[in-house]
Design a protein around this motif. Structure first.
Motif, PDB file in Angstrom:
ATOM      1  N   ASN A 100      -2.128  39.037  -9.701  1.00 60.10           N
ATOM      2  CA  ASN A 100      -0.802  39.137  -9.075  1.00 60.10           C
ATOM      3  C   ASN A 100       0.152  37.971  -9.378  1.00 60.10           C
ATOM      4  O   ASN A 100       0.544  37.760 -10.511  1.00 60.10           O
ATOM      5  N   PHE A 101       0.535  37.205  -8.351  1.00 53.42           N
ATOM      6  CA  PHE A 101       1.512  36.125  -8.525  1.00 53.42           C
ATOM      7  C   PHE A 101       0.873  34.798  -8.938  1.00 53.42           C
ATOM      8  O   PHE A 101       1.585  33.807  -9.119  1.00 53.42           O
ATOM      9  N   ASN A 102      -0.435  34.742  -9.091  1.00 55.86           N
ATOM     10  CA  ASN A 102      -1.087  33.476  -9.398  1.00 55.86           C
ATOM     11  C   ASN A 102      -0.654  32.858 -10.730  1.00 55.86           C
ATOM     12  O   ASN A 102      -0.348  31.656 -10.775  1.00 55.86           O
ATOM     13  N   PRO A 103      -0.600  33.620 -11.838  1.00 59.35           N
ATOM     14  CA  PRO A 103      -0.141  32.986 -13.084  1.00 59.35           C
ATOM     15  C   PRO A 103       1.275  32.430 -12.984  1.00 59.35           C
ATOM     16  O   PRO A 103       1.584  31.387 -13.563  1.00 59.35           O
ATOM     17  N   LEU A 104       2.129  33.107 -12.230  1.00 55.71           N
ATOM     18  CA  LEU A 104       3.519  32.669 -12.096  1.00 55.71           C
ATOM     19  C   LEU A 104       3.617  31.399 -11.255  1.00 55.71           C
ATOM     20  O   LEU A 104       4.372  30.475 -11.581  1.00 55.71           O
ATOM     21  N   ALA A 105       2.850  31.349 -10.153  1.00 50.78           N
ATOM     22  CA  ALA A 105       2.838  30.153  -9.313  1.00 50.78           C
ATOM     23  C   ALA A 105       2.281  28.967 -10.084  1.00 50.78           C
ATOM     24  O   ALA A 105       2.758  27.829  -9.930  1.00 50.78           O
TER      25      ALA A 105
END
Length: 286
Positions: free
Chosen positions: A195-200
């Protein structure tokens, strides 16, 4: 370079009051719960969190919220947290609601060194025109509203279209959770916990990763790596108990198909088939 630190407390020790955090996860899936708990124990306060949502009342970022450690949220969905709604509407929390895809791209752009981008999402609404309530006072009056954003018309294959300028997000710290990671900070996420982990991880100036399984450099196939170690400054290896401590935001069940009985599957005392946890079977537990 070995980026492993000995404890979550050590990993978050230099996060100051007032910092902006980019936090991975979606609902309760793939959230860095151990790092969040370490921040709670450290007493860090006045934080701004950039995350898809704010967890639930008693888990994830919701724990920091309940302790009044968050002053501001940039997020796209807040529907499952009653305390979030209460603090927002009573003037205790500032909230910048952002369309989900736009939020993801703002974080990706920040991690890529791109200061802004144009998107069609939000054109003709308060997202572009301004006026979205960011903060209320105790009487329910809006005291901070979103400002109007720059728009521009571009030529497209379908003709001229209007787009709105969105600014990138760069956070002081990124907090993420990975399935596997090595001592150099290379990370692999599992299924929907990506989910949003690579972006964070990308948009944090200092990114801290908690990993369920720590391996040695060279053990990860480079083709499988989702976040290269260049984006990660610290790694904390979870214990088996910490890695297994995952919660499902909303458990839904359905009767097991009747065909199960004919295939030799066990049934309950009255011949009823056990219920199947839809969330678990679809990998939503992170």
């Amino acid at each position: 370079m070995d980026k492993v630190v000995t404890s979550a407390a050590e990993a978050v020790a230099d996060i100051p009051d007032g910092a902006r955090l980019a936090v991975g996860g979606f609902g309760l899936c793939g959230i860095p719960s151990v790092l969040i708990d370490a921040l709670l124990q450290a007493g860090t306060t006045d934080l701004e969190a950039v995350s898809n949502n704010c967890g639930v009342d008693d888990w994830g970022l919701g724990r920091l919220l309940m302790a009044k450690r968050l002053r501001r949220m940039i997020s796209s969905y807040v529907g499952e947290n009653k305390e979030f709604a209460r603090q927002y509407l009573s003037g205790e929390l500032e909230v910048e609601l952002t369309p989900q895809g736009t939020l993801a791209e703002r974080m990706r752009a920040g991690g890529s060194g791109i200061p802004g981008f144009y998107t069609a999402t939000g054109v003709g609404t308060q997202v572009a025109e301004g006026g979205l309530p960011w903060k209320y006072d105790t009487e329910g009056n809006v005291i901070v509203s979103s400002p109007p954003k720059e728009t521009k018309v571009f030529s497209t294959a379908e003709g001229e279209k209007e787009y709105v300028l969105e600014e990138a997000i760069v956070a002081d710290f990124g907090l993420v959770r990975a399935w596997k990671g090595d001592r150099h900070g290379n990370l692999i996420y599992r299924d929907s916990a990506r989910n949003f982990n690579p972006l964070a991880a990308m948009c944090g100036r200092v990114t801290i990763a908690e990993v369920e399984e720590l391996v040695e450099p060279g053990e990860l196939d480079p083709n499988d790596v989702h976040t290269p170690g260049v984006y990660v400054q610290r790694v904390i290896a979870l214990t088996p108990e910490q890695a297994a401590d995952k919660r499902i935001e909303k458990v839904t069940t359905r009767p097991r198909p009747e065909s199960g009985a004919s295939s030799g599957e066990s049934s309950g005392p009255s011949g009823e088939q056990p219920l199947v946890d839809d969330a678990a079977t679809h990998g939503l537990g992170g």
